[in-house]
Design a protein around this motif. Sequence first.
Motif, short mmCIF file in Angstrom:
data_model
loop_
_atom_site.label_atom_id
_atom_site.label_comp_id
_atom_site.label_asym_id
_atom_site.label_seq_id
_atom_site.Cartn_x
_atom_site.Cartn_y
_atom_site.Cartn_z
N TYR A 1 0.83 -1.21 0.00
CA TYR A 1 0.00 0.00 0.00
C TYR A 1 0.87 1.26 0.00
O TYR A 1 0.67 2.19 -0.76
CB TYR A 1 -0.87 -0.09 1.25
CG TYR A 1 -1.78 1.06 1.54
CD1 TYR A 1 -1.46 2.01 2.49
CD2 TYR A 1 -3.00 1.17 0.88
CE1 TYR A 1 -2.32 3.04 2.79
CE2 TYR A 1 -3.86 2.20 1.18
CZ TYR A 1 -3.52 3.13 2.14
OH TYR A 1 -4.37 4.16 2.43
N MET A 2 1.90 1.25 0.87
CA MET A 2 2.79 2.40 0.99
C MET A 2 3.64 2.58 -0.26
O MET A 2 3.76 3.68 -0.80
CB MET A 2 3.68 2.22 2.22
CG MET A 2 4.81 3.23 2.36
SD MET A 2 5.81 2.96 3.85
CE MET A 2 6.52 1.34 3.51
N ALA A 3 4.24 1.49 -0.73
CA ALA A 3 5.17 1.58 -1.85
C ALA A 3 4.47 1.97 -3.15
O ALA A 3 5.09 2.57 -4.03
CB ALA A 3 5.90 0.25 -2.03
N THR A 4 3.20 1.65 -3.28
CA THR A 4 2.47 1.98 -4.50
C THR A 4 1.87 3.38 -4.46
O THR A 4 1.79 4.06 -5.47
CB THR A 4 1.34 0.97 -4.72
OG1 THR A 4 1.89 -0.35 -4.80
CG2 THR A 4 0.59 1.25 -6.02
N ASN A 5 1.48 3.85 -3.26
CA ASN A 5 0.65 5.05 -3.18
C ASN A 5 1.20 6.21 -2.37
O ASN A 5 0.57 7.26 -2.31
CB ASN A 5 -0.71 4.67 -2.61
CG ASN A 5 -1.39 3.62 -3.45
OD1 ASN A 5 -1.71 3.87 -4.59
ND2 ASN A 5 -1.58 2.44 -2.91
N MET A 6 2.31 6.05 -1.72
CA MET A 6 2.84 7.10 -0.87
C MET A 6 4.22 7.54 -1.36
O MET A 6 4.95 6.75 -1.95
CB MET A 6 2.92 6.62 0.59
CG MET A 6 1.56 6.31 1.19
SD MET A 6 0.58 7.81 1.33
CE MET A 6 -1.09 7.13 1.39
N PRO B 1 3.14 9.60 -5.52
CA PRO B 1 3.11 8.16 -5.24
C PRO B 1 4.25 7.42 -5.93
O PRO B 1 4.54 7.65 -7.10
CB PRO B 1 1.76 7.72 -5.81
CG PRO B 1 0.94 8.96 -5.87
CD PRO B 1 1.89 10.08 -6.14
N GLY B 2 4.90 6.52 -5.18
CA GLY B 2 5.93 5.68 -5.76
C GLY B 2 7.23 6.37 -6.09
O GLY B 2 8.05 5.83 -6.83
N LYS B 3 7.48 7.55 -5.52
CA LYS B 3 8.67 8.31 -5.92
C LYS B 3 9.96 7.75 -5.32
O LYS B 3 11.05 8.01 -5.83
CB LYS B 3 8.52 9.78 -5.52
CG LYS B 3 8.71 10.06 -4.04
CD LYS B 3 8.78 11.55 -3.76
CE LYS B 3 9.08 11.83 -2.29
NZ LYS B 3 9.23 13.26 -2.01
#
Length: 415
Positions: free
Chosen positions: A359-364, A369-371
């Motif tokens: 969830y974090m790695a895809t959207n935060m 997101p994903g930077k």
Amino acid sequence: MSALHFKHLTTAGLLAVSLTFTSIPATAGVRVCTFPGSPSTALDQAVAQEVFKTADIAASLVKHGIGEGDDDGVSLKELGRTLGHDCDVIAGFPRSNVADASSSKMLFSRGYLRSGYVSIMAPGSKPEGAAKNTVAAMYASPAQLIALQQTDVSLDLENTSELSVNAVVAGRAQRAIVWYPAVVAYGLAHPRQHLTVAPTTSPYADWHLVFAFGASGGTLQKRVDAALARMSADGRLATLTRPWTLPDVQAAASRPGADASHYAYLDGSVRTSRLPGTVERAAVNDALQGRFIKVATDALTDAPTFDRLQADHGKTLYASSCAKCHGAALQGVTAPALRGPAFAPAQNAHLTIGGVFGYMATNMPADRPGKLKDQDYADIMAFLLYSNGYQPGSAKLTAGSARTSATKLNAGPAH
């Protein structure tokens, strides 16, 4: 409290469902995909048909262009690969102003439907016991993040928006936070069911449905935007989307005699609808981008190991990328707390380590997101684990081990 009746939606909604693409060979024209399982699929297909007809572009619907994804969802990278290979355009792509994926190699049209997350109740339903203080929400979605901001409530996390509505109808939850198109879709499927709808106040609950294109789709994007502009000007877009349009809260509030408890509904009326606890604090939005995430049901396994140095590095990364919304002490500010019982309870956790990481790695972060690099996300995950009582070890946490972990995120013993 007045109920929202769905009978006036049924005819228009079924009209949208009955619309189909012209019979075109699957290899001809522009290939259009929609997200599997999305409650707005019927609308997305109807709008796409009219848009490409208006733009004088041959188009065909690709039924299986986008996979269902796994527990980590469908990532922006996967969608980028889909565009150009299996699809030329994705209809029904959800975007928000907070998490707009602007850094990805994708292009987006103007919006054709503004929507968002609402709070619903079932008139006449009398939940008993713990259900009186229970809020249902879809797992790993903006609905869950908004619901987490509630005080003195329990969460009933469901696999889909439809199941979230069912939790209210069945009396397992007092109310639910649900994406509005899912409420409309539920009403079309259950026309005898009445639901009361009230807005959430989170600025991060605001979403738009758009068309998404690959990086080389600039010409197609311009033609689609021009078609949407024509349809907006002549009223066709409003006619197509009216049954799915979010109640106009601002217009209702501006009417004489209206106050914060009055909201406009689809038939244009203004009704009183004050629900206990429906004013949610702002929550950082998960840029779902079409992800459909399931609750992990795997047996409990040991948590993946991490070392103290990477937890320290994760703390530094967290301070620069996450603390603004989640708080310097992970206490939550405009986004949910990332430590304590709401995030990692002592037992019976709903979240898994792999689910949180994906969830974090895809959207935060929500603004980009994903930077971050995969290992940076792993280091932040190590910091979150350490902050919730997990003990460091000698091996470093990797993105792969974090992503595949089915361990429930129960708080570890204090360190």
